[in-house]
Design a protein around this motif. Structure first.
Motif, PDB file in Angstrom:
ATOM      1  N   SER A 247       0.811  -1.222   0.000  1.00  0.00           N
ATOM      2  CA  SER A 247       0.000   0.000   0.000  1.00  0.00           C
ATOM      3  C   SER A 247       0.840   1.266   0.000  1.00  0.00           C
ATOM      4  CB  SER A 247      -0.925   0.017   1.225  1.00  0.00           C
ATOM      5  OG  SER A 247      -1.834  -1.060   1.189  1.00  0.00           O
ATOM      6  N   SER A 269      -4.353  -7.547  -3.712  1.00  0.00           N
ATOM      7  CA  SER A 269      -5.483  -6.647  -3.450  1.00  0.00           C
ATOM      8  C   SER A 269      -4.992  -5.252  -3.059  1.00  0.00           C
ATOM      9  CB  SER A 269      -6.357  -7.227  -2.338  1.00  0.00           C
ATOM     10  OG  SER A 269      -7.416  -6.348  -2.019  1.00  0.00           O
ATOM     11  N   ARG A 273      -5.006  -1.355  -5.423  1.00  0.00           N
ATOM     12  CA  ARG A 273      -5.515  -0.045  -4.989  1.00  0.00           C
ATOM     13  C   ARG A 273      -4.438   1.036  -5.015  1.00  0.00           C
ATOM     14  NH1 ARG A 273     -10.462  -0.315  -2.426  1.00  0.00           N
ATOM     15  NH2 ARG A 273     -11.158  -2.381  -1.785  1.00  0.00           N
ATOM     16  N   PHE A 291      -9.805  -8.757  -8.893  1.00  0.00           N
ATOM     17  CA  PHE A 291      -9.569  -7.518  -8.141  1.00  0.00           C
ATOM     18  C   PHE A 291     -10.237  -6.309  -8.810  1.00  0.00           C
ATOM     19  CE2 PHE A 291      -5.958 -10.427  -7.693  1.00  0.00           C
ATOM     20  CZ  PHE A 291      -6.053 -10.706  -6.330  1.00  0.00           C
ATOM     21  N   GLU A 294     -10.996  -3.268  -6.409  1.00  0.00           N
ATOM     22  CA  GLU A 294      -9.781  -2.549  -6.043  1.00  0.00           C
ATOM     23  C   GLU A 294      -9.250  -1.735  -7.219  1.00  0.00           C
ATOM     24  OE1 GLU A 294     -10.450  -5.693  -5.542  1.00  0.00           O
ATOM     25  OE2 GLU A 294      -9.747  -6.436  -3.598  1.00  0.00           O
ATOM     26  N   SER A 297     -11.073   1.495  -8.039  1.00  0.00           N
ATOM     27  CA  SER A 297     -10.837   2.635  -7.148  1.00  0.00           C
ATOM     28  C   SER A 297      -9.489   3.298  -7.404  1.00  0.00           C
ATOM     29  CB  SER A 297     -10.902   2.179  -5.692  1.00  0.00           C
ATOM     30  OG  SER A 297      -9.791   1.341  -5.381  1.00  0.00           O
ATOM     31  N   ASN A 298      -8.676   2.698  -8.288  1.00  0.00           N
ATOM     32  CA  ASN A 298      -7.307   3.183  -8.515  1.00  0.00           C
ATOM     33  C   ASN A 298      -7.293   4.289  -9.573  1.00  0.00           C
ATOM     34  OD1 ASN A 298      -4.540   3.493  -9.158  1.00  0.00           O
ATOM     35  ND2 ASN A 298      -4.128   1.392  -8.517  1.00  0.00           N
TER      36      ASN A 298
END
Length: 364
Positions: A247, A269, A273, A291, A294, A297-298
């Motif tokens: 992340s 996952s 993102r 995915f 995820e 949302s990127n």
């Protein structure tokens, strides 16, 4: 005007020979002719509070003069809104610097309006001037007025607040200062030896490398996720904290490749993102068909793949697309027609900006 000028003015008026000039133009011209030092001395000697407030309320004087006039105002030991005159001065501060005040005039007469002014339009000069207002300066020394909490909180969090003022805020607002980016007073905050403050610091992306070294043993998962990485720290953390590293926005190409090679669904996952993930890895994750939410949302995912995700039509994926600032506007328009996603679209900053630019009637 002297008598001769007065007579000439009246003659020109009767002949309709005098040009009609907007009063605002005249006011600006008159204000431009003010000699600041002479005015300040006059106000100090006369102690004419009404005249002083009239100048403070004048939008045509310079900001430099405005701040000097504020220092002359006597708040009479009362609060910012405790009497009519104090209320007028506070409203003048908000009205002068709050952008588009005509649409938000109510903020001039609420303490939350002053807090919002600091938060949204504050700069070092304005924040310093507000901190020096007698009711706020008094609160900084002896806290007891909870109505000012919002204003002081906004100062503690603002990136332009000068360090001497942050020092004054440290005792009562250490936790808020730990959230602030860029981080200031790091050594002072670490020295407090407060576990909750240390946890917040470990999640601050602007924490120094030495600060990260200090906190890594206690909060390795936070350091792995938020601290800018070098190869040494990455190598030390990847065996146990790969999912947190996935992340981190500072991942370079080699770090990303190392994480992709773990072939762990939880790591994948988190990577899906991460807006720092390279396009080839995003495309690789897309082909796995596991995915979609995820990836939707990127903001770094290409328009081509965002469209493909929209066409798949999965509920969670469409919800994520509705909030993604990179989702094409035509798709957001379609999603806004569905009550399940309309709220997410309307709070999407990119769509809000589009609506304001095209002026199609929404208040965003």
């Amino acid at each position: 005007m002297n008598p001769l000028e007065q007579n000439e003015s009246e003659r020109l008026y009767e002949l309709c020979a005098a040009p009609i000039v907007d009063i605002t133009v005249i006011e600006k011209w008159l204000c431009a002719s003010i000699e600041p030092n002479r005015l300040l001395m006059s106000l100090k000697l006369s102690r004419d509070a009404v005249r002083l407030v009239d100048f403070i309320k004048n939008p045509h004087i310079t900001d430099e003069l405005f701040f000097k006039l504020l220092k002359l105002y006597d708040w009479s030991g009362e609060g910012l809104f405790d009497n009519d005159r104090n209320r007028d001065v506070t409203a003048a501060i908000i009205g002068r610097f709050y952008v588009d005040i005509a649409r938000n005039h109510n903020v001039q007469y609420a303490m939350s309006g002053l807090a919002h002014l600091v938060e949204k339009y504050g700069n070092a000069e304005l924040i310093t001037a507000i901190s020096q207002l007698s009711p706020i300066a008094k609160e900084l020394k002896n806290p007891n007025d909870t109505t000012l909490n919002g204003v002081l909180d906004a100062m503690a969090l603002h990136s332009d607040t000068p360090e001497p003022l942050l020092q004054q805020l440290l005792k009562e607002r250490a936790k808020l200062l730990a959230y602030r980016e860029p981080l200031a007073l790091e050594k002072e905050l670490l020295a407090l030896e407060d576990e909750s403050i240390h946890q917040i610091l470990a999640q601050n992306r602007s924490l120094s490398l030495s600060g990260a070294d200090n906190l890594e043993k206690m909060y390795p998962e936070f350091i792995a996720q938020f601290t800018p990485l070098d190869e040494v720290r990455f190598g030390r953390l990847i065996p146990e904290y790969g999912v947190y590293l996935a992340s981190n926005f500072s991942l370079n190409a080699l770090m990303q490749q190392n994480l992709m090679e773990i072939k762990n669904k939880i790591v994948f996952s988190a990577l899906a993102r991460n807006p720092a993930l390279l396009s080839q890895h995003l495309e690789q994750l897309f082909t796995l068909n596991e995915f979609d939410e995820e990836l939707a949302s990127n903001p770094s995912l290409s328009t081509e793949y965002l469209k493909k995700l929209y066409e798949r039509g999965e509920d969670k994926t469409l919800k994520a697309l509705s909030a993604n600032v990179s989702t094409p506007v035509n798709i957001l328009h379609q999603l806004s027609l569905d009550l399940r996603y309309a709220r997410y679209v309307k709070t999407n900053a990119a769509f809000g900006k589009h609506i304001q630019m095209t002026n199609i009637g929404w208040n965003v």
